[in-house]
Write a protein that holds these residues in place. Structure first.
Motif, PDB file in Angstrom:
ATOM      1  N   GLU A 294      45.965  31.487  31.350  1.00 58.05           N
ATOM      2  CA  GLU A 294      47.239  30.875  31.705  1.00 58.05           C
ATOM      3  C   GLU A 294      47.100  29.369  31.933  1.00 58.05           C
ATOM      4  O   GLU A 294      48.065  28.625  31.775  1.00 58.05           O
ATOM      5  CB  GLU A 294      47.816  31.576  32.937  1.00 58.05           C
ATOM      6  CG  GLU A 294      48.287  32.991  32.607  1.00 58.05           C
ATOM      7  CD  GLU A 294      48.594  33.826  33.841  1.00 58.05           C
ATOM      8  OE1 GLU A 294      48.524  33.272  34.961  1.00 58.05           O
ATOM      9  OE2 GLU A 294      48.881  35.031  33.685  1.00 58.05           O
ATOM     10  N   ARG A 295      45.910  28.926  32.256  1.00 57.08           N
ATOM     11  CA  ARG A 295      45.675  27.494  32.450  1.00 57.08           C
ATOM     12  C   ARG A 295      45.294  26.781  31.156  1.00 57.08           C
ATOM     13  O   ARG A 295      45.751  25.667  30.895  1.00 57.08           O
ATOM     14  CB  ARG A 295      44.560  27.300  33.485  1.00 57.08           C
ATOM     15  CG  ARG A 295      44.366  25.851  33.928  1.00 57.08           C
ATOM     16  CD  ARG A 295      43.201  25.733  34.877  1.00 57.08           C
ATOM     17  NE  ARG A 295      41.922  25.785  34.173  1.00 57.08           N
ATOM     18  CZ  ARG A 295      40.744  25.912  34.778  1.00 57.08           C
ATOM     19  NH1 ARG A 295      40.688  26.037  36.094  1.00 57.08           N
ATOM     20  NH2 ARG A 295      39.638  25.934  34.078  1.00 57.08           N
ATOM     21  N   GLU A 296      44.457  27.407  30.337  1.00 54.61           N
ATOM     22  CA  GLU A 296      43.882  26.738  29.169  1.00 54.61           C
ATOM     23  C   GLU A 296      44.496  27.173  27.841  1.00 54.61           C
ATOM     24  O   GLU A 296      44.310  26.511  26.822  1.00 54.61           O
ATOM     25  CB  GLU A 296      42.365  26.993  29.124  1.00 54.61           C
ATOM     26  CG  GLU A 296      41.605  26.558  30.365  1.00 54.61           C
ATOM     27  CD  GLU A 296      41.532  25.054  30.514  1.00 54.61           C
ATOM     28  OE1 GLU A 296      41.825  24.344  29.530  1.00 54.61           O
ATOM     29  OE2 GLU A 296      41.182  24.571  31.612  1.00 54.61           O
ATOM     30  N   GLY A 297      45.190  28.323  27.830  1.00 54.04           N
ATOM     31  CA  GLY A 297      45.686  28.858  26.564  1.00 54.04           C
ATOM     32  C   GLY A 297      44.576  29.521  25.775  1.00 54.04           C
ATOM     33  O   GLY A 297      43.457  29.710  26.260  1.00 54.04           O
ATOM     34  N   GLY A 298      44.868  29.892  24.539  1.00 55.30           N
ATOM     35  CA  GLY A 298      43.864  30.497  23.677  1.00 55.30           C
ATOM     36  C   GLY A 298      43.421  31.860  24.153  1.00 55.30           C
ATOM     37  O   GLY A 298      44.210  32.628  24.731  1.00 55.30           O
TER      38      GLY A 298
END
Length: 296
Positions: free
Chosen positions: A150-154
């Protein structure tokens, strides 16, 4: 980032390492103390806030669906007997999450099993939990992984340090450090490398948080090692080209993990969990100490 709500649990394997016990009983239903292994996995997903669980099954796996369904006859019998404690334990499995099931049909590897989840998952990020790895609830690995997604994506994979001679049993990751001590950036993945060829001592264990872009990559992934469609190969492509679906990060797990993937590890997992139980542990540990002392 969209909040992750769905979990996928591949459970279509034949369990050949546990024959003849798994001839008519799904491997996932083998008891670990007094609960089937698969229930520990669903409990972990539910504890991480993933209330929608899709199980990828196959032929002769009907017992999985029955276990997570209500059993009104058994519940009625326990109610008549006044056995409230066992009644609660029976009802726990049917109240954990909203369960869905789809058959894999032709089992062509973990990547193919994940691809079977696409109609249910759609364009949402999702978690994949493999049933051979039981993660102790005191070590919330999946919660940490969803936080990183949720913070970095991917996508995010769970990594564990292994001895070099064990690298051929796992997919191993090439990594770069990040400011978070337990998080690395994955730059490459190799499925079950030969000893000496592993890019690091960090092995992928059975927890993934995946971007839905993985489905498009899996559809184009050719069968790899063992003639199967490998999820590791798809993640390797995502790690090599962020434009496909964002970066790939790894959470390095140093907590308590119970491996039920082979007979020896399965027995060790049962002993460890039984020793830690408040209701069974004290008597069992005493017996175990006496038994080991007499045998040695």
């Amino acid at each position: 980032m969209r909040k992750i709500q769905k979990a996928v649990i591949p459970a279509a394997g034949l369990g050949t390492r546990f024959l003849p016990a798994t001839k008519a009983t799904p491997k996932e239903m083998l008891p670990v103390v007094d609960k089937p292994a698969i229930q520990y996995v669903v409990e972990e997903a539910a504890a991480a806030g993933l209330s929608d669980v899709l199980m990828i099954t196959g032929r002769n796996k009907r017992a999985l669906e029955d276990h997570f369904d209500r059993n009104y006859e058994l519940e009625s019998a326990l109610t008549r007997k006044g056995d409230a404690q066992r009644l609660v334990r029976v009802q726990e499995s049917s109240d954990l999450a909203t369960m869905h099931y789809v058959r894999q049909g032709d089992p062509r590897g973990l990547g193919h099993a994940v691809l079977c989840a696409e109609p249910h998952v759609g364009d949402e990020p999702f978690a994949v939990l493999l049933g051979d790895d039981l993660i102790d609830p005191r070590d919330p690995l999946l919660t940490r992984m969803t936080e990183i997604r949720e913070r970095e994506g991917g996508s995010v994979v769970a990594l564990m340090e292994v001895a070099p001679e064990q690298s051929h049993l796992y997919g191993c990751a090439a990594v770069e450090p990040t400011p978070d001590g337990d998080v690395v950036r994955v730059t490459g993945l190799v499925e079950k490398p030969d000893p000496g060829d592993a890019p690091s001592n960090l092995a992928v264990i059975g927890r993934y948080v995946l971007d839905p872009a993985v489905f498009g990559v899996l559809r184009e992934t050719e069968p790899g090692r063992g003639g199967e469609i490998q999820l590791t190969d798809a993640l390797q492509q995502l790690a090599a080209d962020e434009k496909l679906g964002g970066p790939v990060h790894g959470v390095v797990f140093r907590g308590r993990r119970y491996d039920t993937g082979d007979r020896g590890d399965y027995l060790r997992a049962i002993v460890r969990l039984a020793c830690e139980r408040e209701d069974l542990g004290p008597d069992f540990r005493t017996w175990l100490r006496d038994y080991v002392a007499s045998e040695l």
